[in-house]
Design an enzyme around this catalytic site. Structure first.
Site, PDB file in Angstrom:
ATOM      1  N   HIS A 109      16.583  23.741  97.164  1.00  0.00           N
ATOM      2  CA  HIS A 109      16.504  22.764  96.081  1.00  0.00           C
ATOM      3  C   HIS A 109      16.569  21.348  96.646  1.00  0.00           C
ATOM      4  CE1 HIS A 109      16.946  21.641  91.856  1.00  0.00           C
ATOM      5  NE2 HIS A 109      17.988  20.881  92.155  1.00  0.00           N
ATOM      6  N   SER A 157      15.022  18.125  89.316  1.00  0.00           N
ATOM      7  CA  SER A 157      16.251  18.789  88.896  1.00  0.00           C
ATOM      8  C   SER A 157      16.630  18.303  87.492  1.00  0.00           C
ATOM      9  CB  SER A 157      17.351  18.560  89.929  1.00  0.00           C
ATOM     10  OG  SER A 157      18.433  19.426  89.731  1.00  0.00           O
ATOM     11  N   GLU A 171      15.229  27.811  96.094  1.00  0.00           N
ATOM     12  CA  GLU A 171      16.083  26.835  95.421  1.00  0.00           C
ATOM     13  C   GLU A 171      17.565  27.124  95.651  1.00  0.00           C
ATOM     14  OE1 GLU A 171      15.061  24.230  93.590  1.00  0.00           O
ATOM     15  OE2 GLU A 171      13.013  24.666  92.954  1.00  0.00           O
TER      16      GLU A 171
END
Length: 482
Positions: free
Chosen positions: A401, A194, A311
Site C-alpha cells: 500500500h 487510500s 496492499e
C-alpha cells in the site's frame, strides 16, 4: 537553485509566492476559516480576506495528528501537530510560470487529496510536491482537511463527515480561484490515495460537487461508506474512554491534544484484523447521501482507478504473516466474511503462499479490489483500471500500500519514496506512470484500453502489460456472494 518571487491575486487578496526553474509555487492559501473556537465541529466557513500582500512561501500547519508508530512509521512519512496552529484549512498551488501568459490558454487542473486512514497525513509531505505535474503542463493543487476526531467524529448534534466537507470546500475554492493561476475551472481532475481516494469517490458521488469534477483518479481507495452507527463506533468508544457524552459540546470542551491522546491510547496495539475501530466515512443525507460503491457506476466523469498487488504488506510484517496459522487464517476469513469460493480461489491461484499471505489478499480484496471491480463492471462512462505490481526490496514490502506514490509523482529520489522503494527503483516505470496520470488529467484517457468490455487492466511493473483482470476468480466470488 535560484528562487524568485511570484504574484497572483485571488478573491480574498494578493499573494506572493516563489518561483524557480519555470515553476511558480503558492503555499498555505486559506480556502476556509480556521475550524476552531466557535467553528469547531461545524461546517467549513469562508476564509477572511486580508489587506496587503499575503506571504505564500510556506506550507500551512497540518491538521492535529500524531506520527505513525513502529514499522509503519519507518515506511511512511509522518507529521506531528497538536492543533495549536489553527489555520489548517489551506491549499497549495504549483503552476508553470508561463500558465498566465495570454498565448498559453488555460491548463488542466488536478486537486490532490492525501491519505492517512482519515487521521494522519498532510499536503506538506515531501512526496506530494507538485513540481513534476506543473512541469508536465498541469496546475497542481493540494489541500489539507480535518482529520481524526476533528474531521470524522459521529456526534449527536454536529454535522457528519466534516473532513469530507472540508475537501468539498477545497474543490469549490479550486473551481472559483484557479483561473488566477492559469488553470481551467472546467477541467478539474480530483486525485487521491487510500483515504484520499475514498474522499475522491465521495466528491464524485455528491450531487453538489460531482458536477465540478471533470475526471477522477482513485488509488487504493475504499469505496464504501458505513451506516452512522458503524461509523460512530470509534466516537462512542472515545467518549466512553473519556467519560463524556458523544456530543459536540462535550468533544469541543476538550483540546485537540486531549482527543489525540485518548485516540492514541485507544488504538494502541490495533491491527486491520483486530482492536479499536477506525475512522470511516458515514452515509448521511446532507454530506454523503449514497455510498461511492453505489453512486460511482452512474457518474459520468472518466475514472482511473486501481490497487497495488500486495496492499496488505504495509500493514503486516513478514514475520507477522509467517506466524499466521491456517487455523488463524480461517478465523480471519470468517471475521472478514470472505466467501468460501474466494478462499478456494486463493488456494488454487497461490498454492505455495502461506496462510498469512492468502489472508492478506483476502483483506485486500474485501476492502479494495472487489468493490473497485464491481464499480468498474457497472460503469458505462470511461473507466481505466490499473494494478501496481512492482516489488520493493525493502523489508518484505512487495507491492505494498502507498508504494506507487513515488512513481506517480515521479519523485523516486525523495526521502518519502526511498523509505519504501529503496535507492534503486526503476526510473523508467516512474516516467511511465507519471506520464499516464498526466494524460488522464489532460485528456481523460491514460493511454490503455478501458476496463469494459474485456475487463482489461494495466499492470505496472518493470515490463508493464495490459492484461485481463488478474485473479478474477477470487475477486468475482465477492460479487457472487453479495
Amino acid at each position: 537553485m535560484s528562487t524568485e518571487t511570484a504574484e497572483a491575486t485571488i478573491s480574498t487578496g494578493p499573494l506572493r509566492g516563489g518561483a524557480s526553474d519555470g515553476i511558480r509555487r503558492f503555499l498555505g492559501i486559506p480556502y476556509a476559516a480556521p475550524p476552531f473556537g466557535p467553528r469547531r465541529f461545524q461546517l467549513p466557513s469562508a476564509p477572511d480576506s486580508w489587506t496587503g500582500v499575503r506571504d505564500a512561501t510556506q506550507f500551512g500547519p497540518a491538521a492535529p495528528q500524531t506520527p505513525y508508530r513502529g514499522r509503519t512509521g519507518q515506511l511512511l512519512p509522518s507529521l506531528n501537530s497538536d492543533g495549536t496552529d489553527e489555520d489548517i484549512l489551506t491549499v497549495n498551488v504549483w503552476t508553470p510560470a508561463s500558465a498566465t501568459e495570454p498565448a498559453s490558454g488555460p491548463l488542466p487542473v488536478v486537486l490532490w487529496i492525501h491519505g492517512g486512514a482519515f487521521e494522519r497525513g498532510g499536503s506538506s509531505l515531501d512526496g506530494y510536491d507538485g513540481t513534476s505535474f506543473a512541469r508536465s503542463g498541469v496546475v497542481f493543487v493540494s489541500a489539507n482537511y480535518r482529520l481524526g476526531s476533528e474531521g470524522f467524529s459521529v456526534l449527536e448534534d454536529a454535522p457528519r463527515n466534516l473532513g469530507l466537507e472540508d475537501v468539498a470546500a477545497a474543490l469549490r475554492w479550486t473551481h472559483a480561484e484557479i483561473a488566477a493561476f492559469g488553470g481551467d475551472p472546467s477541467r478539474i481532475t480530483v486525485m487521491g490515495e487510500s483515504a484520499g481516494g475514498a474522499l475522491v469517490g465521495a466528491l464524485l458521488s455528491r450531487p453538489d460537487t460531482g458536477p465540478l469534477v471533470s475526471g477522477a483518479i482513485i488509488e487504493s481507495g475504499p469505496l464504501d461508506a458505513a451506516d452512522p452507527k458503524r461509523a460512530g463506533r470509534v466516537t462512542r468508544a472515545l467518549a466512553k474512554r473519556l467519560g463524556i457524552p458523544a456530543t459536540r459540546e462535550a468533544f469541543a470542551a476538550l483540546s485537540p491534544a486531549e482527543l489525540l491522546a485518548a485516540r492514541t491510547a485507544q488504538a494502541a496495539g490495533s491491527s486491520p484484523l483486530r482492536g479499536a475501530p477506525g475512522f470511516l466515512l458515514a452515509r448521511d443525507p446532507e454530506s454523503l447521501p449514497e455510498s461511492p460503491r453505489a453512486a460511482l457506476p452512474t457518474a459520468t466523469a472518466p475514472i482511473l482507478i486501481g490497487t497495488n498487488t500486495d496492499e496488505y504488506r504495509l500493514w503486516f510484517t513478514p514475520d507477522a504473516l509467517a506466524r499466521i496459522s491456517p487455523w488463524q487464517a480461517t478465523l480471519g476469513h470468517l471475521a472478514l466474511k470472505i466467501p468460501r469460493a474466494a478462499v478456494r480461489a486463493y488456494r488454487t491461484q497461490s498454492p505455495h503462499a502461506g496462510a498469512g499471505d492468502r489472508l492478506g489478499q483476502a483483506l485486500t480484496d474485501s476492502m479494495l479490489r472487489a468493490p473497485m471491480t464491481q464499480v468498474a463492471d457497472r460503469r458505462t462512462a470511461p473507466t481505466f483500471v490499473y494494478e501496481f505490481a512492482w516489488q520493493s526490496p525493502v523489508d518484505g514490502l512487495g507491492a505494498g500500500h502507498a508504494l506507487e506514490l513515488g512513481f506517480v509523482f515521479d519523485g523516486l529520489d525523495k526521502p518519502d519514496s526511498i523509505r519504501m522503494a529503496g535507492d534503486a527503483p526503476p526510473q523508467r516505470l516512474a516516467h511511465e506512470m507519471h506520464d499516464a496520470w498526466v494524460r488522464m488529467i489532460r485528456d481523460g484517457d491514460p493511454g490503455w484500453e478501458p476496463f469494459a468490455p474485456g475487463r482489461r487492466v494495466r499492470v505496472f511493473d518493470v515490463e508493464s502489460r495490459t492484461l485481463p483482470l488478474p485473479r478474477a476468480d477470487a475477486v468475482d466470488a465477492f460479487s457472487s456472494a453479495s
